[in-house]
Design an enzyme around this catalytic site. Structure first.
Site, PDB file in Angstrom:
ATOM      1  N   ARG A  45      -9.847  23.022  52.878  1.00 52.34           N
ATOM      2  CA  ARG A  45      -9.177  21.813  53.351  1.00 52.34           C
ATOM      3  C   ARG A  45      -8.901  21.862  54.847  1.00 52.34           C
ATOM      4  O   ARG A  45      -8.329  20.931  55.393  1.00 52.34           O
ATOM      5  CB  ARG A  45      -7.857  21.638  52.605  1.00 52.34           C
ATOM      6  N   ARG A  78      -0.303  12.824  52.614  1.00 55.94           N
ATOM      7  CA  ARG A  78      -1.542  13.513  52.189  1.00 55.94           C
ATOM      8  C   ARG A  78      -2.759  12.929  52.907  1.00 55.94           C
ATOM      9  O   ARG A  78      -3.662  13.669  53.295  1.00 55.94           O
ATOM     10  CB  ARG A  78      -1.722  13.390  50.670  1.00 55.94           C
ATOM     11  N   ARG A 124       1.419  12.307  38.851  1.00 50.73           N
ATOM     12  CA  ARG A 124       1.744  13.537  39.574  1.00 50.73           C
ATOM     13  C   ARG A 124       2.824  13.249  40.597  1.00 50.73           C
ATOM     14  O   ARG A 124       2.852  12.177  41.186  1.00 50.73           O
ATOM     15  CB  ARG A 124       0.496  14.042  40.316  1.00 50.73           C
ATOM     16  N   LYS A 139     -12.981  13.289  43.468  1.00 48.13           N
ATOM     17  CA  LYS A 139     -13.519  14.657  43.364  1.00 48.13           C
ATOM     18  C   LYS A 139     -13.295  15.245  41.966  1.00 48.13           C
ATOM     19  O   LYS A 139     -14.208  15.802  41.366  1.00 48.13           O
ATOM     20  CB  LYS A 139     -12.855  15.590  44.394  1.00 48.13           C
ATOM     21  N   ARG A 158      -3.080   6.453  39.715  1.00 49.71           N
ATOM     22  CA  ARG A 158      -3.700   7.531  38.931  1.00 49.71           C
ATOM     23  C   ARG A 158      -2.690   8.164  37.976  1.00 49.71           C
ATOM     24  O   ARG A 158      -1.536   8.392  38.320  1.00 49.71           O
ATOM     25  CB  ARG A 158      -4.220   8.601  39.897  1.00 49.71           C
TER      26      ARG A 158
END
Ligand code: AMP
Length: 204
Positions: free
Chosen positions: A87, A162, A151, A13, A121
């Site tokens: 969400r 998540r 992160r 996204k 990532r």
């Protein structure tokens, strides 16, 4: 054009949002980015958000809705691209009360690749640019030269939570927006360029 980008964590996204922002002149509103800015500045919202984000949970709706309504107002309530919001169904219903959404683009990616994508990532601490570690040469951001880091919620134990939260709370939005007739599914398994080309077919 008011757009919502849907998709699991790791679906791409953020990557697509940066391209869409530039091409379609949309105001990119990423609730995750806003929370991370608050965390860096150690505001009250940031400190509260951190306690949920590090566990892979959603920040409470009342706090999230407040930051979104401020961001929407700053965008003049039009020509925006929401990334990471809504969400859950309650957030979607509240959004419907605030503004009209024209299109919801759901980036669809096989579950099997999500964990690798997220754990690999790296994100720029300064400009938010993200890339997979395999595509990086060292730890400098290719866009701005600042440091690319992992992160805290991209570590494997948090990623599991998540993805569970996504399945339980966010995935039902596919049906929610499908029923309104504004949902478009885009295959997110290709390269960022290929996925962007798919989005281009939808948005023109
Ligand atoms: P993201 O950058 O979109 O993956 O978001 C990172 C984290 O910020 C999420 O795992 C949540 O803890 C929090 N967050 C972002 N957007 C929302 C939202 N719409 N509602 C609640 N929490 C959110």
């Amino acid at each position: 054009m008011n757009i919502v980008l849907l998709g699991a964590p790791g679906a791409g996204k953020g990557t697509q949002a940066l391209r869409m922002e530039e091409r379609y002149k949309l105001k990119h509103i990423s609730t995750g980015d806003i929370f991370r800015q608050h965390m860096r500045r150690q505001t009250e919202v940031g400190n509260l958000a951190r306690s949920y984000i590090k566990k892979g949970q959603l920040v409470p709706d009342d706090v999230t809705l407040k930051i979104v309504s401020i961001a929407l107002e700053e965008a003049g309530n039009k020509d925006f691209l929401l990334d990471g919001f809504p969400r859950n169904t309650r957030q979607a219903e509240m959004l419907d009360e605030l503004v009209k959404i024209d299109k919801v683009i759901n980036i669809d990616v096989d579950k099997a690749v999500l964990t690798d994508r997220i754990c690999g990532r790296r994100s720029c601490v300064e400009c938010g640019y993200t890339a997979h570690i395999s595509a990086l040469n060292g730890s400098a951001c290719p866009k701005c030269g600042c440091e690319m880091v992992q992160r805290m919620d991209d570590r494997e134990d948090t990623v599991r939570d998540r993805l569970r939260v996504y399945e339980e709370q966010t995935a039902p939005l596919i049906e929610y927006y499908g029923a309104k007739g504004i949902l478009v599914n885009v295959d997110g398994m290709g390269s960022p360029e290929e996925v962007f080309a798919e989005i281009g077919k939808v948005l023109g």
